[in-house]
Design an enzyme around this catalytic site. Structure first.
Site, PDB file in Angstrom:
ATOM      1  N   VAL A 196      42.154  36.033  42.134  1.00 29.46           N
ATOM      2  CA  VAL A 196      40.860  35.697  42.968  1.00 29.46           C
ATOM      3  C   VAL A 196      39.967  37.023  43.007  1.00 29.46           C
ATOM      4  O   VAL A 196      38.702  37.079  42.995  1.00 29.46           O
ATOM      5  CB  VAL A 196      40.999  34.975  44.168  1.00 29.46           C
ATOM      6  CG1 VAL A 196      39.547  34.842  44.799  1.00 29.46           C
ATOM      7  CG2 VAL A 196      41.591  33.683  43.939  1.00 29.46           C
ATOM      8  N   TYR A 197      40.703  38.144  43.670  1.00 29.68           N
ATOM      9  CA  TYR A 197      39.866  39.469  43.641  1.00 29.68           C
ATOM     10  C   TYR A 197      39.532  39.741  42.568  1.00 29.68           C
ATOM     11  O   TYR A 197      38.245  40.146  42.168  1.00 29.68           O
ATOM     12  CB  TYR A 197      40.862  40.322  44.317  1.00 29.68           C
ATOM     13  CG  TYR A 197      40.359  41.557  44.481  1.00 29.68           C
ATOM     14  CD1 TYR A 197      39.491  41.886  45.729  1.00 29.68           C
ATOM     15  CD2 TYR A 197      40.576  42.593  43.666  1.00 29.68           C
ATOM     16  CE1 TYR A 197      38.885  43.073  45.925  1.00 29.68           C
ATOM     17  CE2 TYR A 197      39.784  43.978  43.629  1.00 29.68           C
ATOM     18  CZ  TYR A 197      38.993  44.245  45.060  1.00 29.68           C
ATOM     19  OH  TYR A 197      38.522  45.632  44.950  1.00 29.68           O
ATOM     20  N   CYS A 198      40.123  39.850  41.023  1.00 29.02           N
ATOM     21  CA  CYS A 198      39.684  40.082  39.973  1.00 29.02           C
ATOM     22  C   CYS A 198      38.730  39.338  39.506  1.00 29.02           C
ATOM     23  O   CYS A 198      37.497  39.659  38.957  1.00 29.02           O
ATOM     24  CB  CYS A 198      40.848  40.061  38.868  1.00 29.02           C
ATOM     25  SG  CYS A 198      42.337  41.213  38.958  1.00 29.02           S
ATOM     26  N   SER A 205      36.429  37.874  41.663  1.00 31.22           N
ATOM     27  CA  SER A 205      35.160  38.357  42.091  1.00 31.22           C
ATOM     28  C   SER A 205      34.586  39.491  41.718  1.00 31.22           C
ATOM     29  O   SER A 205      33.443  39.657  41.508  1.00 31.22           O
ATOM     30  CB  SER A 205      35.440  38.421  43.633  1.00 31.22           C
ATOM     31  OG  SER A 205      36.403  39.533  43.927  1.00 31.22           O
TER      32      SER A 205
END
Length: 277
Positions: free
Chosen positions: A159-161, A163
């Site tokens: 999810v960080y990637c 975003s």
């Protein structure tokens, strides 16, 4: 065009209470910015940072803002314009990270929050201030702090990637739009660093030839790149190498190298960081 100094300019920094945001504010005060507006959700740390900067002679102002909420952004932006006028330099610095497998993410406190702060907030905030930057005709800057995770896939960072890929693509597209529309006095800098020792990525491992960088080093590089009007800053050089290998090698071979040689895919195995920069 290059900016020699930010003296007299109005600067807005998000995620400004601690870490890199605080360091950007220190540089702004050192160069005698006309106004330094600090946004953060942490009221106590925000006031502490502001007090320290005011003691150094800075024209520093604070707003407690939850940038995960559009209504909070619009209200704070309206107040900023009302109290200080138009912004010349915007640092979209606020961010959070969740280090776990995708199926372990909670819809709201993990996925929605990460996308809201890391991907949507920079868009909303830039939209509030960019029209005035364009209309002013003055040398202006939009600095979007993304991540090397916006260029390289990594386990326990899905999810960080996502975003940061969104933030990277959006930021560079805005750069091209401004150039195409003839607004070359507004320069966009997209920043893609690997791990920084702010505490946000505590427990993360460095990769082959890629030490975990200090906040001071990264902020210094970003600040200079911003003033020079550069379009992108990728730190360190090994991120270029990783992308080059990914582009020319078969995926199975790249995955092997990333996992067993460069150590990219194991960097988050012992992650225990906190949520703010």
């Amino acid at each position: 065009m290059k900016i020699d100094t930010v003296a007299g300019k109005k600067i807005l920094i998000t995620g400004a209470a601690m870490g890199m945001g605080r360091l950007y504010a220190q540089l702004a005060v050192k160069e005698k910015a006309g106004a330094v507006v600090l946004w953060d959700i942490n009221a106590a740390e925000l006031e502490k940072t502001a007090s320290e900067l005011k003691a150094q002679g800075g024209m520093v102002f604070t707003q407690v803002v939850d940038v995960s909420k559009l209504e909070a952004i619009t209200a704070a932006a309206e107040q900023t314009r009302r109290d200080f006028g138009d912004i010349d330099i915007l640092f979209n610095n606020a961010g959070i990270v969740r280090g776990k497998y995708f199926w372990e993410h909670d819809h709201l406190k993990d996925t929605w929050l990460t996308m809201s702060i890391n991907a949507l907030a920079p868009m909303y905030i830039a939209r509030e201030f960019l029209p005035a930057m364009i209309a002013s005709g003055r040398e202006s800057r939009l600095v979007n702090v993304a991540s090397a995770a916006g260029l390289v896939s990594n386990p326990r960072m899905s999810v960080y990637c996502g975003s940061k890929w969104a933030a990277t693509g959006w930021s560079d597209s805005v750069r091209l739009e401004l150039e195409q529309a003839g607004h070359r006095h507004v320069r966009v800098l997209t920043v893609n660093p690997t791990y920084i020792s702010t505490g946000m990525f505590a427990g993360a491992r460095g990769m082959l030839l890629t030490p975990i960088m200090t906040p001071e080093y990264v902020v210094h590089r970003v600040w200079n790149a911003m003033k020079k009007g550069r379009a992108r800053l990728i730190l360190p050089w090994t991120v270029y190498l990783s992308n080059a290998l990914k582009g020319i090698l078969p995926l199975f071979l790249y995955d092997f190298i990333a996992r067993h040689v460069m150590g990219v895919y194991k960097t988050m195995d012992e992650f225990r960081g906190h949520d703010t920069k």
